[in-house]
Scaffold this active site. Structure first.
Site: not given
Ligand SMILES: NC(=O)C1=CN([C@@H]2O[C@H](COP(=O)(O)OP(=O)(O)OC[C@H]3O[C@@H](n4cnc5c(N)ncnc54)[C@H](OP(=O)(O)O)[C@@H]3O)[C@@H](O)[C@H]2O)C=CC1
Ligand SMILES: CCCCCCCCCCCCCCCC(=O)[C@@H](N)CO
Length: 364
Positions: A172, A218, A222
């Site tokens: 926004r 969570y 999303k």
């Molecule tokens: N890891 C996973 O398996 C997956 C992650 N995602 C999504 O991808 C994105 C990145 O994940 P990932 O690489 O694991 O992230 P990390 O948790 O490793 O890093 C998070 C980053 O966001 C910052 N952050 C967290 N909270 C806040 C806040 N309240 N305000 C400002 N900054 C914040 C942290 O810095 P600081 O703490 O200093 O603020 C850091 O830089 C996220 O949106 C996550 O939900 C999606 C799928 C899978």
């Molecule tokens: C065609 C259909 C096949 C279905 C297979 C189902 C398998 C499920 C896999 C789910 C993987 C989730 C990864 C994201 C994790 C995430 O977002 C967190 N780690 C947050 O940080």
């Protein structure tokens, strides 16, 4: 002679439709990007603001974009980690004399945080708003929803505040800048050519395409991002002179500091189910996400499974490609017929072996 020629030639009632089909097939394939290689997400010389840029995927994306020639504004809370990230990002610059880097410490879960972040960004950027905003800050608190030992509702509010409101407020604040009548982008000078679009990129998760047990606090945050993105994608048609593109990235498991944190509370069955999707490094995820953005995709997935899931749940979302998305969208329900049964059986089987989920088994 005439008669023989008529026999070997393609009869007109086939040739006509065949030519029409070939004509349309050509344009559809062309639209799929097989013949052209236009970069729909050029970043060289652009200023990009990234939230969550100090660790994990956000830091990997920042380094990648610095290598491609962008100037960057890194946003997250911890100043020490931002300083370290700034050193790495600066070192990755493609043309150090032309690129600039800074950070802004802010908590994206604070109400109204974004307006002040954007104001600081504009002040640093000689009065111009960033060209691209990529919201990556996020957290995950996996747990069983109904287990009385867990405060699932408090966790859900926190996940919503960071993952959803953190991105919603940023979108926004930046849109108010980009869409202000006085900020109408200059004409390109070429007739029929629109100014380059601005971009907002949200970061969701594969769990916003296919939910599994253990991510109750969570996953809704999303899914909410998808709802907002689809809404904005339609609303932005009201501003043809202020082109802005919306994108949503859906990563699978990322081997980040965040994953280490969330795995401390992750239910065992959740770990088992998500093994189906191999974990990827933050660098790989950032690279694949950028590839999708460069292709001009709206919903960007970073794996084959993710792309199947995307096509399986398109609803009213914009298509990346009408032909591919539609045909794959017909196939996925057939796969789901089996997958959903198998996964539900796996969860029921876990309970049969391990007992009532709220009763912690005594160590053997
Ligand atoms: N890891 C996973 O398996 C997956 C992650 N995602 C999504 O991808 C994105 C990145 O994940 P990932 O690489 O694991 O992230 P990390 O948790 O490793 O890093 C998070 C980053 O966001 C910052 N952050 C967290 N909270 C806040 C806040 N309240 N305000 C400002 N900054 C914040 C942290 O810095 P600081 O703490 O200093 O603020 C850091 O830089 C996220 O949106 C996550 O939900 C999606 C799928 C899978
Ligand atoms: C065609 C259909 C096949 C279905 C297979 C189902 C398998 C499920 C896999 C789910 C993987 C989730 C990864 C994201 C994790 C995430 O977002 C967190 N780690 C947050 O940080």
């Amino acid at each position: 002679m005439d008669i023989i020629e008529q026999r070997v030639g393609v009869p007109p009632h086939i040739a006509g439709p065949a030519a029409t089909f070939a004509f349309f097939a050509f344009f559809l394939i062309k639209k799929m990007g097989l013949f052209t290689n236009t970069n729909h997400f050029p970043v060289e010389g652009k200023t990009i603001l990234i939230t969550g840029a100090s660790e994990g995927m956000g830091l990997a994306a920042a380094i990648l974009l610095a290598k491609k020639g962008a100037s960057l504004i890194l946003v997250s809370r911890n100043v020490g980690r931002l300083e370290e990230a700034l050193v790495k990002v600066t070192a990755a610059a493609r043309s150090p004399s032309k690129q600039r880097f800074t950070y802004i410490s802010a908590d994206v879960s604070e109400p109204n945080y974004a307006e002040s972040v954007i104001a600081q960004a504009i002040a640093w950027n000689a009065g111009a708003a960033p060209d691209i905003v990529w919201c990556i800050a996020g957290l995950s608190s996996p747990m069983l929803w109904a287990d009385p030992a867990n405060d699932s509702i408090a966790a859900t509010r926190r996940n919503m505040d960071v993952n959803f409101f953190g991105s919603a407020e940023m979108s926004r604040a930046i849109l108010k800048e980009w869409l202000a009548p006085e900020n109408k982008p200059k004409d390109t000078g070429v007739i029929g050519q629109k100014p380059e679009p601005k971009h907002i990129v949200f970061t969701a998760s594969m769990l916003a395409l296919f939910a599994i047990v253990g991510y109750g606090p969570y996953t809704p945050s999303k899914w909410a991002l998808r709802g907002l993105a689809d809404t904005l994608n339609m609303e932005l048609r009201m501003y043809p002179d202020h082109p802005v593109k919306i994108h949503v990235v859906y990563p699978g498991t990322i081997t980040s500091p965040g994953l280490e944190r969330e795995n401390k509370t992750k239910p065992q069955i959740t770990l088992e189910l998500e093994k189906e999707e191999p974990a990827e490094s933050p660098e790989t995820v950032a690279e694949r996400a950028l590839k999708g953005l460069e292709k001009g995709q709206y919903n960007v997935t970073v794996s084959t499974l993710g792309d199947l899931m995307r096509c399986g749940i398109l609803g009213g979302s914009e298509r990346n490609n009408w032909v591919w998305d539609t045909v794959v969208g017909w196939v996925v329900p057939v796969i789901y017929f089996f997958v959903i049964r198998i996964m539900n059986a796996q969860v029921a089987g876990w309970a049969r072996v391990n007992g009532h989920p709220h009763v912690k088994k005594a160590a053997a």
